[in-house]
Write an enzyme that holds these catalytic residues in place. Structure first.
Site, PDB file in Angstrom:
ATOM      1  N   GLN A  51       0.815  -1.224   0.000  1.00 18.92           N
ATOM      2  CA  GLN A  51       0.000   0.000   0.000  1.00 18.92           C
ATOM      3  C   GLN A  51       0.842   1.266   0.000  1.00 18.92           C
ATOM      4  O   GLN A  51       0.333   2.345  -0.302  1.00 18.92           O
ATOM      5  CB  GLN A  51      -0.924   0.012   1.230  1.00 18.92           C
ATOM      6  CG  GLN A  51      -2.002  -1.049   1.176  1.00 18.92           C
ATOM      7  CD  GLN A  51      -2.807  -1.044   2.460  1.00 18.92           C
ATOM      8  OE1 GLN A  51      -2.416  -1.662   3.433  1.00 18.92           O
ATOM      9  NE2 GLN A  51      -3.919  -0.329   2.477  1.00 18.92           N
ATOM     10  N   CYS A  91     -10.621  -0.282   4.078  1.00 15.60           N
ATOM     11  CA  CYS A  91      -9.221  -0.362   3.656  1.00 15.60           C
ATOM     12  C   CYS A  91      -8.710   1.047   3.418  1.00 15.60           C
ATOM     13  O   CYS A  91      -9.406   1.857   2.796  1.00 15.60           O
ATOM     14  CB  CYS A  91      -9.144  -1.168   2.358  1.00 15.60           C
ATOM     15  SG  CYS A  91      -7.477  -1.314   1.699  1.00 15.60           S
ATOM     16  N   LEU A  92      -7.500   1.332   3.895  1.00 17.19           N
ATOM     17  CA  LEU A  92      -6.933   2.668   3.686  1.00 17.19           C
ATOM     18  C   LEU A  92      -6.728   2.963   2.201  1.00 17.19           C
ATOM     19  O   LEU A  92      -6.656   4.124   1.813  1.00 17.19           O
ATOM     20  CB  LEU A  92      -5.604   2.808   4.437  1.00 17.19           C
ATOM     21  CG  LEU A  92      -5.713   2.717   5.970  1.00 17.19           C
ATOM     22  CD1 LEU A  92      -4.322   2.748   6.603  1.00 17.19           C
ATOM     23  CD2 LEU A  92      -6.572   3.856   6.516  1.00 17.19           C
ATOM     24  N   HIS A 133      -6.452  -9.841   5.623  1.00 21.96           N
ATOM     25  CA  HIS A 133      -6.654  -8.710   4.698  1.00 21.96           C
ATOM     26  C   HIS A 133      -5.289  -8.179   4.210  1.00 21.96           C
ATOM     27  O   HIS A 133      -5.102  -7.937   3.015  1.00 21.96           O
ATOM     28  CB  HIS A 133      -7.441  -7.627   5.452  1.00 21.96           C
ATOM     29  CG  HIS A 133      -7.640  -6.336   4.728  1.00 21.96           C
ATOM     30  ND1 HIS A 133      -8.892  -5.839   4.423  1.00 21.96           N
ATOM     31  CD2 HIS A 133      -6.754  -5.402   4.260  1.00 21.96           C
ATOM     32  CE1 HIS A 133      -8.753  -4.669   3.806  1.00 21.96           C
ATOM     33  NE2 HIS A 133      -7.475  -4.375   3.694  1.00 21.96           N
ATOM     34  N   GLU A 134      -4.333  -8.039   5.141  1.00 17.19           N
ATOM     35  CA  GLU A 134      -3.024  -7.476   4.758  1.00 17.19           C
ATOM     36  C   GLU A 134      -2.208  -8.460   3.915  1.00 17.19           C
ATOM     37  O   GLU A 134      -1.499  -8.047   2.997  1.00 17.19           O
ATOM     38  CB  GLU A 134      -2.224  -7.059   6.003  1.00 17.19           C
ATOM     39  CG  GLU A 134      -2.910  -6.053   6.927  1.00 17.19           C
ATOM     40  CD  GLU A 134      -3.472  -4.833   6.245  1.00 17.19           C
ATOM     41  OE1 GLU A 134      -2.960  -4.428   5.184  1.00 17.19           O
ATOM     42  OE2 GLU A 134      -4.460  -4.280   6.767  1.00 17.19           O
TER      43      GLU A 134
HETATM   44 ZN    ZN Z   1      -6.348  -2.773   2.992  1.00 15.49          ZN
END
Ligand code: ZN
Length: 171
Positions: A51, A91-92, A133-134
């Site tokens: 990310q 999610c960012l 998720h990560e």
């Molecule tokens: Zn995320």
């Protein structure tokens, strides 16, 4: 420490598959610290290196309410999964959207910690959701991949419009 820029869907760099970290050294620990700073400032409960446009297998997480249970997972591998839980995820990299996603309730994960020591740990509940998720991010996968194509394309269009407005505003 430095705050890093978080990539946003549908940026194609979020689709890259991360490579294993070869050595856990000071340079990696600086990246870990920067990722924690970025995650806490956002604020978020997890952040994958993907990310912040670093394509190495590393993630940070802290699901505690006081922000005092930081986990840094280097080269994480899920050894076992069991049970099912459904929770609303955000999610960012997909700001403003929340969707229900089904994940394993329990996982057993092997990873290297920030000292390069191997750890095997059982996780459940929110921490298990967050780590699954990560790890998806490290494989180029996003939580919106679990929802319908129609919904995903609506989110894509809205975020692209927001991103255009934002870059227009800083010119
Ligand atoms: Zn995320």
């Amino acid at each position: 420490m430095a705050k890093l820029t978080i990539l946003e869907f549908p940026d194609p760099r979020l689709r890259k598959k991360a490579s294993p970290v070869e050595t856990v050294d000071d340079e990696l620990r600086t990246l870990i610290d920067d990722m924690f700073e970025t995650m806490y400032a956002a604020p978020g409960i997890g952040l994958a290196a993907t990310q912040v446009d670093v394509h190495r297998r590393l993630l940070v997480a802290d699901v505690s309410s006081n922000g005092d249970e930081p986990y840094a997972l280097v080269n994480p591998v899920i050894l076992e999964k069991d049970g099912v839980q459904v929770s609303e995820e955000g999610c960012l990299s997909v700001p403003g959207y929340f969707e229900e996603v089904e994940r394993a309730e329990h996982i057993r994960v092997r990873y290297l910690d920030r000292n390069g020591d191997e750890v095997e740990q059982e996780m459940e509940g929110l921490l298990a959701v967050c780590v699954q998720h990560e790890i998806d991010h490290l494989d180029g996968k996003l939580f919106v991949d679990y929802i319908s194509e129609a919904k995903r394309s609506r989110i894509r269009k809205r975020l692209m419009r927001d991103q255009r407005h934002r870059s227009a505003a800083v010119v």
